[in-house]
Design a protein around this motif. Sequence first.
Motif, PDB file in Angstrom:
ATOM      1  N   TYR A 103       0.859  -1.184   0.000  1.00 52.41           N
ATOM      2  CA  TYR A 103       0.000   0.000   0.000  1.00 52.41           C
ATOM      3  C   TYR A 103       0.893   1.230   0.000  1.00 52.41           C
ATOM      4  O   TYR A 103       2.043   1.168   0.439  1.00 52.41           O
ATOM      5  N   THR A 147       2.228  -7.397   4.528  1.00 49.25           N
ATOM      6  CA  THR A 147       1.579  -6.195   4.003  1.00 49.25           C
ATOM      7  C   THR A 147       2.469  -4.997   4.306  1.00 49.25           C
ATOM      8  O   THR A 147       2.774  -4.723   5.471  1.00 49.25           O
ATOM      9  N   THR A 149       2.849  -1.160   4.543  1.00 57.16           N
ATOM     10  CA  THR A 149       1.763  -0.251   4.885  1.00 57.16           C
ATOM     11  C   THR A 149       2.134   1.227   4.815  1.00 57.16           C
ATOM     12  O   THR A 149       3.295   1.601   4.873  1.00 57.16           O
ATOM     13  N   ASN A 155      -7.288   7.159   6.670  1.00 55.47           N
ATOM     14  CA  ASN A 155      -7.958   6.168   5.810  1.00 55.47           C
ATOM     15  C   ASN A 155      -6.982   5.146   5.235  1.00 55.47           C
ATOM     16  O   ASN A 155      -7.356   4.017   4.957  1.00 55.47           O
ATOM     17  N   ALA A 156      -5.702   5.537   5.091  1.00 56.96           N
ATOM     18  CA  ALA A 156      -4.702   4.562   4.628  1.00 56.96           C
ATOM     19  C   ALA A 156      -4.564   3.462   5.676  1.00 56.96           C
ATOM     20  O   ALA A 156      -4.462   2.274   5.348  1.00 56.96           O
ATOM     21  N   GLU A 157      -4.587   3.850   6.929  1.00 54.16           N
ATOM     22  CA  GLU A 157      -4.454   2.854   7.999  1.00 54.16           C
ATOM     23  C   GLU A 157      -5.714   2.003   8.125  1.00 54.16           C
ATOM     24  O   GLU A 157      -5.639   0.808   8.399  1.00 54.16           O
ATOM     25  N   SER A 158      -6.884   2.609   7.937  1.00 51.39           N
ATOM     26  CA  SER A 158      -8.122   1.818   8.056  1.00 51.39           C
ATOM     27  C   SER A 158      -8.121   0.673   7.058  1.00 51.39           C
ATOM     28  O   SER A 158      -8.549  -0.443   7.362  1.00 51.39           O
ATOM     29  N   LYS A 159      -7.624   0.968   5.848  1.00 53.17           N
ATOM     30  CA  LYS A 159      -7.580  -0.085   4.818  1.00 53.17           C
ATOM     31  C   LYS A 159      -6.719  -1.259   5.286  1.00 53.17           C
ATOM     32  O   LYS A 159      -7.036  -2.414   5.037  1.00 53.17           O
ATOM     33  N   VAL A 160      -5.625  -0.934   5.948  1.00 55.26           N
ATOM     34  CA  VAL A 160      -4.724  -2.006   6.392  1.00 55.26           C
ATOM     35  C   VAL A 160      -5.382  -2.829   7.500  1.00 55.26           C
ATOM     36  O   VAL A 160      -5.336  -4.064   7.474  1.00 55.26           O
ATOM     37  N   GLN A 162      -8.462  -3.343   7.974  1.00 52.68           N
ATOM     38  CA  GLN A 162      -9.486  -4.158   7.315  1.00 52.68           C
ATOM     39  C   GLN A 162      -8.840  -5.390   6.656  1.00 52.68           C
ATOM     40  O   GLN A 162      -9.302  -6.513   6.790  1.00 52.68           O
ATOM     41  N   ARG A 163      -7.736  -5.144   5.963  1.00 51.76           N
ATOM     42  CA  ARG A 163      -7.054  -6.264   5.285  1.00 51.76           C
ATOM     43  C   ARG A 163      -6.559  -7.298   6.289  1.00 51.76           C
ATOM     44  O   ARG A 163      -6.705  -8.497   6.088  1.00 51.76           O
TER      45      ARG A 163
END
Length: 706
Positions: A103, A147, A149, A155-160, A162-163
């Motif tokens: 990411y 991953t 990161t 929001n970049a952290e939220s995606k991680v 979630q993943r």
Amino acid sequence: MSNQSFRILSNLRRLQLRQSQFRKYGPAFISRWQSTTHSKEERNRRLPDDGVTLSHFISNSQSNSKPANEQGEDIGPIPISAPLGIESSQFSNRVLKFHLKTYGCQMNVSDSDIVRSILLDENATFSGNQISFEETQEEMDADILLTNTCAIRENAESKVWQRLRELRAHDNKNPLEKLTIVEAEEENEDRLENAVRFGKKKKAQKRKRIIGVLGCMAERLKEDMFKDGTADLIVGPDAYRDLPRLINALAPKPISTTGQPLYETPMMERALNVELSFDETYADITPVRANPGDVSAFVSVMRGCNNMCSYCVVPFTRGRERSRELESIVEEARILYEQSGVKEICLLGQNVNSYHDRSENAILTNPALETAGNEDDHSKKDIYKAGYQTSNDGFSNMFRLRGGAGYYFVDLVEAVSNISPELRVRFTSPHPKDYPPELLSLMAERHNVCNHLHMPAQSGSSTVLERMRRGYTREAYMELIDDVRSTIPDVAITSDFITGFCGETEEEHEDTLSLMDHVKYDQAFMFAYSMRGKTHANRTMTDDVPDEVKSRRLQEVISMFRTNIQIRNDELEVGKLRLLLVEGESRRSKEGARTWGGRTDQNKRVVFPISGETPECWSEESVRPILNALNRTYPSNTMIRSDLFHDFARSPKVEIQAGDYALVQVDDARGHTLRGKLMWRASMQGFHEMGLDQSDLGLFGSLLTK
Ligand code: 5AD
Ligand code: SF4
């Protein structure tokens, strides 16, 4: 987590690391290699109380000494570097598969290439270890899910997060295999044999995949990333060399027995290394590129950032600036060009244009002015090279340590562009303060240094810029834009903007819109402000612009950009002849409507339709005689001898491949994507030597596009 809960790993004893080894490596080993365990086993796994805890280690890394900026303030974490503390020679041979997802920014993509290289290195990085790794593109085929990161915005952290949750859920549903795990007696001397002979118990377990978090988020959140049980492995951006060792400690090890395969409990349940470094540049590691066929390659030249812009978490996650030696960069670029078919090198760094190689060799070759003699004896270039200079007087540096001997960014760009006139050179991501006139002149002089400058303004308001600690005013920035445009003809200028920074008023926001309207950027990356922990803004300001206002302002800057780019491209690009570095078939290409694409010098993407499976066009050799004649007789095409046209019409067409340069006449602009007609395959030198009038090829132009 409390300090207490980090009194770490007596797991070591259960795994018979000899006491002598432990005495030898003791605290250093602990500080680099952390583990947390489940409650029942915790008591057994604790080390003797030697006072070293994880939080001790983490706080050490931030308070060993306190560097100050010009205002004498603490400017954040000081990286510490400790020697590797453990050798693992006793493990049996095995192959583990890893999957790596990236990411974030280009720096992360480049770091992932370094991680890949470290893991795929056959000469394992710690002695005697027989572990080896293979990469897989299938998540559920992997033993290790890594991953890489980004932490720049929430929001970049939220995606991680979630993943990670999804990965853990998939892993639970699709376990790798059932294992028979043997737990060894505590004090056994010979680990492998005795584990089997005196095994306390055998239990069938699911083999969990190792879920690893790399990069900026790992560095920012450190052990907090273990929460929820989603991650097992946390590794910061400067600790990738340690990955094989950490993974080795987490993986269950097969024990060679006859009959049913047995595994011993992994040495650790969780592992972490988040040390930042003063000097790690991974210079000696040849990155293994995810897409080796790409015609463009990133070469990392420096890491870290000393600027401490008040909104930005990067200096905390990536540490302090350090530059790689010029010679090793040039060597990597040369090999990519000569051996891997790469035609474009993008020099990469968090603050790429504040590059400063202070290695011994660089200092000897480029001594500081004071040590080089009388100032009058030196050319302007020598003076520049021997010192440091900001873009203009309106820019200042946050960090005191500037100037002196060594190689600067201009030297690096010059050296890489010397590799070949057919190799394009770009760079990202720069700061506007480090565009001294010498660099602009070099860019203007060299055809192979791309006419594209990223100049992240962030805001058009001097008061916001001051709160952001950007080190310049709107006026200084605008003066620089004027200098750039007058020095480098046909230059593309791009920027980043943040809307809704702490305290931003409507007037300040209007200043951003008016700056954008004035400059008319060729590309812009625009974001709503996201408050990040540890930053200066977080410590001293209030995130007081409501989310809906941030979003509305963001929409306004986006629409200002879009309106202007359409006007700019219609005016400047449509009808122009552009030299593209062809990248290959476009993503949207389809059967019956095939298109290929490439990028111009200005980094604009141009797509062109092709008629068959692959593009075909005239060659430079067949076009040159006519263009020479055309240039001599222009604007009267009638004077071109008919035999030239005759020869031209009979010349064969050539096939275009990714990595070729080609001439395209732009005929349409949709936002920042351009469309055009393929004309002829070119060389960069040939194109510039022809000295074409780019906008009018007259009759010949229409002949070429037939
Ligand atoms: N919030 C929003 N955008 C940010 N950027 C950096 N930090 C933040 C933040 N906290 C943007 C800047 C930078 C780009 C890489 O990301 O515009 O140039
Ligand atoms: Fe962040 Fe500023 Fe450094 Fe860029 S220059 S990485 S925005 S602190």
